[in-house]
Scaffold this motif. Sequence first.
Motif, PDB file in Angstrom:
ATOM      1  N   LEU A 225     -47.438 -39.064  50.404  1.00 40.97           N
ATOM      2  CA  LEU A 225     -48.330 -40.236  50.296  1.00 40.97           C
ATOM      3  C   LEU A 225     -47.513 -41.491  49.980  1.00 40.97           C
ATOM      4  O   LEU A 225     -47.759 -42.563  50.538  1.00 40.97           O
ATOM      5  CB  LEU A 225     -49.387 -39.998  49.212  1.00 40.97           C
ATOM      6  CG  LEU A 225     -50.244 -38.735  49.393  1.00 40.97           C
ATOM      7  CD1 LEU A 225     -51.319 -38.651  48.312  1.00 40.97           C
ATOM      8  CD2 LEU A 225     -50.904 -38.729  50.786  1.00 40.97           C
ATOM      9  N   HIS A 226     -46.522 -41.350  49.097  1.00 42.77           N
ATOM     10  CA  HIS A 226     -45.657 -42.503  48.782  1.00 42.77           C
ATOM     11  C   HIS A 226     -44.929 -42.963  50.049  1.00 42.77           C
ATOM     12  O   HIS A 226     -44.758 -44.145  50.289  1.00 42.77           O
ATOM     13  CB  HIS A 226     -44.629 -42.136  47.701  1.00 42.77           C
ATOM     14  CG  HIS A 226     -45.259 -41.845  46.369  1.00 42.77           C
ATOM     15  ND1 HIS A 226     -45.958 -42.790  45.654  1.00 42.77           N
ATOM     16  CD2 HIS A 226     -45.300 -40.716  45.611  1.00 42.77           C
ATOM     17  CE1 HIS A 226     -46.399 -42.264  44.520  1.00 42.77           C
ATOM     18  NE2 HIS A 226     -46.021 -41.000  44.475  1.00 42.77           N
ATOM     19  N   ARG A 227     -44.500 -41.987  50.837  1.00 47.89           N
ATOM     20  CA  ARG A 227     -43.780 -42.341  52.069  1.00 47.89           C
ATOM     21  C   ARG A 227     -44.682 -43.129  53.020  1.00 47.89           C
ATOM     22  O   ARG A 227     -44.263 -44.129  53.598  1.00 47.89           O
ATOM     23  CB  ARG A 227     -43.278 -41.060  52.762  1.00 47.89           C
ATOM     24  CG  ARG A 227     -42.600 -41.394  54.051  1.00 47.89           C
ATOM     25  CD  ARG A 227     -42.026 -40.234  54.801  1.00 47.89           C
ATOM     26  NE  ARG A 227     -41.255 -40.759  55.930  1.00 47.89           N
ATOM     27  CZ  ARG A 227     -40.622 -40.029  56.803  1.00 47.89           C
ATOM     28  NH1 ARG A 227     -40.638 -38.710  56.698  1.00 47.89           N
ATOM     29  NH2 ARG A 227     -39.954 -40.582  57.788  1.00 47.89           N
ATOM     30  N   LEU A 228     -45.929 -42.652  53.163  1.00 46.66           N
ATOM     31  CA  LEU A 228     -46.845 -43.357  54.073  1.00 46.66           C
ATOM     32  C   LEU A 228     -47.102 -44.774  53.569  1.00 46.66           C
ATOM     33  O   LEU A 228     -47.152 -45.728  54.360  1.00 46.66           O
ATOM     34  CB  LEU A 228     -48.165 -42.592  54.209  1.00 46.66           C
ATOM     35  CG  LEU A 228     -48.060 -41.179  54.791  1.00 46.66           C
ATOM     36  CD1 LEU A 228     -49.434 -40.616  55.085  1.00 46.66           C
ATOM     37  CD2 LEU A 228     -47.214 -41.159  56.061  1.00 46.66           C
ATOM     38  N   GLY A 233     -47.501 -48.878  55.275  1.00 48.58           N
ATOM     39  CA  GLY A 233     -48.266 -49.889  54.534  1.00 48.58           C
ATOM     40  C   GLY A 233     -49.640 -49.399  54.100  1.00 48.58           C
ATOM     41  O   GLY A 233     -50.548 -50.207  53.880  1.00 48.58           O
ATOM     42  N   SER A 234     -49.823 -48.089  53.954  1.00 47.84           N
ATOM     43  CA  SER A 234     -51.127 -47.574  53.504  1.00 47.84           C
ATOM     44  C   SER A 234     -51.259 -47.791  51.995  1.00 47.84           C
ATOM     45  O   SER A 234     -50.308 -48.203  51.327  1.00 47.84           O
ATOM     46  CB  SER A 234     -51.244 -46.089  53.840  1.00 47.84           C
ATOM     47  OG  SER A 234     -50.162 -45.376  53.267  1.00 47.84           O
ATOM     48  N   ASP A 235     -52.469 -47.524  51.469  1.00 46.37           N
ATOM     49  CA  ASP A 235     -52.659 -47.755  50.021  1.00 46.37           C
ATOM     50  C   ASP A 235     -53.165 -46.498  49.300  1.00 46.37           C
ATOM     51  O   ASP A 235     -54.100 -46.555  48.516  1.00 46.37           O
ATOM     52  CB  ASP A 235     -53.579 -48.964  49.780  1.00 46.37           C
ATOM     53  CG  ASP A 235     -54.965 -48.773  50.362  1.00 46.37           C
ATOM     54  OD1 ASP A 235     -55.224 -47.704  50.974  1.00 46.37           O
ATOM     55  OD2 ASP A 235     -55.800 -49.678  50.215  1.00 46.37           O
ATOM     56  N   PHE A 236     -52.528 -45.363  49.595  1.00 47.97           N
ATOM     57  CA  PHE A 236     -52.835 -44.128  48.858  1.00 47.97           C
ATOM     58  C   PHE A 236     -52.505 -44.336  47.380  1.00 47.97           C
ATOM     59  O   PHE A 236     -51.447 -44.895  47.057  1.00 47.97           O
ATOM     60  CB  PHE A 236     -51.957 -42.968  49.357  1.00 47.97           C
ATOM     61  CG  PHE A 236     -52.459 -42.296  50.595  1.00 47.97           C
ATOM     62  CD1 PHE A 236     -53.514 -41.385  50.530  1.00 47.97           C
ATOM     63  CD2 PHE A 236     -51.870 -42.551  51.827  1.00 47.97           C
ATOM     64  CE1 PHE A 236     -53.957 -40.742  51.679  1.00 47.97           C
ATOM     65  CE2 PHE A 236     -52.311 -41.920  52.977  1.00 47.97           C
ATOM     66  CZ  PHE A 236     -53.360 -41.014  52.899  1.00 47.97           C
ATOM     67  N   ASP A 237     -53.387 -43.869  46.495  1.00 42.86           N
ATOM     68  CA  ASP A 237     -53.058 -43.810  45.070  1.00 42.86           C
ATOM     69  C   ASP A 237     -52.766 -42.328  44.788  1.00 42.86           C
ATOM     70  O   ASP A 237     -53.687 -41.513  44.684  1.00 42.86           O
ATOM     71  CB  ASP A 237     -54.252 -44.317  44.243  1.00 42.86           C
ATOM     72  CG  ASP A 237     -53.988 -44.232  42.744  1.00 42.86           C
ATOM     73  OD1 ASP A 237     -52.991 -43.591  42.342  1.00 42.86           O
ATOM     74  OD2 ASP A 237     -54.796 -44.793  41.978  1.00 42.86           O
ATOM     75  N   ALA A 238     -51.477 -41.988  44.714  1.00 41.56           N
ATOM     76  CA  ALA A 238     -51.081 -40.577  44.615  1.00 41.56           C
ATOM     77  C   ALA A 238     -51.644 -39.924  43.352  1.00 41.56           C
ATOM     78  O   ALA A 238     -51.826 -38.697  43.322  1.00 41.56           O
ATOM     79  CB  ALA A 238     -49.565 -40.462  44.657  1.00 41.56           C
ATOM     80  N   SER A 239     -51.967 -40.719  42.327  1.00 42.95           N
ATOM     81  CA  SER A 239     -52.498 -40.118  41.092  1.00 42.95           C
ATOM     82  C   SER A 239     -53.945 -39.641  41.305  1.00 42.95           C
ATOM     83  O   SER A 239     -54.499 -38.937  40.456  1.00 42.95           O
ATOM     84  CB  SER A 239     -52.427 -41.119  39.934  1.00 42.95           C
ATOM     85  OG  SER A 239     -53.363 -42.158  40.152  1.00 42.95           O
ATOM     86  N   ARG A 240     -54.554 -39.988  42.435  1.00 38.86           N
ATOM     87  CA  ARG A 240     -55.923 -39.540  42.717  1.00 38.86           C
ATOM     88  C   ARG A 240     -55.930 -38.342  43.672  1.00 38.86           C
ATOM     89  O   ARG A 240     -56.944 -37.989  44.249  1.00 38.86           O
ATOM     90  CB  ARG A 240     -56.745 -40.704  43.263  1.00 38.86           C
ATOM     91  CG  ARG A 240     -56.878 -41.802  42.206  1.00 38.86           C
ATOM     92  CD  ARG A 240     -57.238 -43.111  42.841  1.00 38.86           C
ATOM     93  NE  ARG A 240     -58.680 -43.308  42.908  1.00 38.86           N
ATOM     94  CZ  ARG A 240     -59.265 -44.312  43.569  1.00 38.86           C
ATOM     95  NH1 ARG A 240     -58.525 -45.175  44.237  1.00 38.86           N
ATOM     96  NH2 ARG A 240     -60.566 -44.439  43.568  1.00 38.86           N
ATOM     97  N   VAL A 266     -59.098 -44.837  51.725  1.00 34.46           N
ATOM     98  CA  VAL A 266     -57.690 -45.219  51.837  1.00 34.46           C
ATOM     99  C   VAL A 266     -57.520 -45.971  53.158  1.00 34.46           C
ATOM    100  O   VAL A 266     -58.090 -45.580  54.177  1.00 34.46           O
ATOM    101  CB  VAL A 266     -56.784 -43.958  51.824  1.00 34.46           C
ATOM    102  CG1 VAL A 266     -55.326 -44.339  52.035  1.00 34.46           C
ATOM    103  CG2 VAL A 266     -56.936 -43.188  50.510  1.00 34.46           C
ATOM    104  N   GLN A 267     -56.753 -47.042  53.110  1.00 33.39           N
ATOM    105  CA  GLN A 267     -56.482 -47.828  54.318  1.00 33.39           C
ATOM    106  C   GLN A 267     -55.105 -47.456  54.859  1.00 33.39           C
ATOM    107  O   GLN A 267     -54.123 -47.436  54.125  1.00 33.39           O
ATOM    108  CB  GLN A 267     -56.575 -49.321  53.934  1.00 33.39           C
ATOM    109  CG  GLN A 267     -56.142 -50.300  55.011  1.00 33.39           C
ATOM    110  CD  GLN A 267     -54.625 -50.489  55.060  1.00 33.39           C
ATOM    111  OE1 GLN A 267     -54.014 -50.388  56.126  1.00 33.39           O
ATOM    112  NE2 GLN A 267     -54.011 -50.714  53.920  1.00 33.39           N
ATOM    113  N   ILE A 268     -55.074 -47.115  56.143  1.00 33.21           N
ATOM    114  CA  ILE A 268     -53.776 -46.845  56.794  1.00 33.21           C
ATOM    115  C   ILE A 268     -53.753 -47.606  58.114  1.00 33.21           C
ATOM    116  O   ILE A 268     -54.620 -47.371  58.971  1.00 33.21           O
ATOM    117  CB  ILE A 268     -53.563 -45.337  57.094  1.00 33.21           C
ATOM    118  CG1 ILE A 268     -53.882 -44.491  55.867  1.00 33.21           C
ATOM    119  CG2 ILE A 268     -52.142 -45.071  57.585  1.00 33.21           C
ATOM    120  CD1 ILE A 268     -53.975 -43.017  56.142  1.00 33.21           C
ATOM    121  N   ALA A 269     -52.777 -48.460  58.269  1.00 29.65           N
ATOM    122  CA  ALA A 269     -52.618 -49.266  59.490  1.00 29.65           C
ATOM    123  C   ALA A 269     -53.945 -49.920  59.900  1.00 29.65           C
ATOM    124  O   ALA A 269     -54.336 -49.868  61.073  1.00 29.65           O
ATOM    125  CB  ALA A 269     -52.048 -48.399  60.619  1.00 29.65           C
TER     126      ALA A 269
END
Length: 327
Positions: A225-228, A233-240, A266-269
């Motif tokens: 998720l951090h890599r994405l 430019g996605s906005d994953f919050d890995a703690s969730r 989550v927003q991705i591209a």
Amino acid sequence: MQITQMPSLTLHDYHPRAADMREEILSSLRAPQKTLPCKYFYDMRGSQLFDAICEQPEYYLTRTELEIMEARAAEMAIVLGPDVLLVEPGSGTSLKTRLLLDNLSGTCAYVPVDISRAHLMAAADRMNRLYPDLEVLPVCADFSQPFELPRPRSHTARSVVYFPGSTIGNFEPDAVVRLLKQLRRLTGPGSGLLIGVDMHKDKAVLEPAYNDSAGVTAAFNLNLLHRLNRELGSDFDASRFQHRASYNATEGRIEMHLVSLENQSVQIAGEIFRFRKNEYIVTEYSYKHTLPGFTALAAKAGLVVKRVWTDERRWFSVQYLGIGTGG
Ligand code: AVI
């Protein structure tokens, strides 16, 4: 394909463009069962975390395979023959590779193939220093897709694909057959594939291997998720999200998931993906094989299992596959 000259290395580069990665990620997450391709685990950080997984006491795979290589590499080298162009898809395993190279006879050359350019070049550079006389020809590529083998300056008599680490376990049965066919194309008559294959065993051994107590596998899974976020430019919050790994006995595989801890978007591209609480993304399958089961898969790819080396507990196997008929 792009060729880059480094001081002492020539990189053959088939690295996927950012646009290919984005499309693959988006289509994997649009499916009813969201997935993320496990090959994207291996950015610089992911490769470091994977190396750390291999050191965890619960992760028996690396230790056991190494044990087999230490005991049997000399025998394997005889089976492989002299003057080998050794092709290694995935280049993070230099200790096992070194055991093999140390035992091979004649003039050899080494082709590491890896999707992570940084990891590949670090590994190639390490090999270059360790074996100043060995021709090292790194190829940056997704090894499940066709690519050309670079031509070594030195004369080699055969190409042998060395595929250790049970990476083959991360492919579903149909994909194993396609991959074996693709790797088979890199070899020729009188040569073959030397493959590390993890075996079926008790769930009590399997599950801890993918849930190590130091939390390294969890960090490896969440790093995706951090890599994405970084690369797309996605906005994953890995703690969730939470790491989960469990054994599916019916399918004979460890299933690794990232579980959403709440309802979230989550927003991705520029595209919005919704996750319900407890909904999960499948990030990896790690299949465990039986000897007859793997022999049958190899046969579908036109390959014959010629030799099998295992440890005493038969937890892991290293198998030499040659070209059969058909496929
Ligand atoms: C690379 N591959 C064989 C590893 C495995 O065991 O399936 C990847 C891995 N995933 C979690 N831990 C290790």
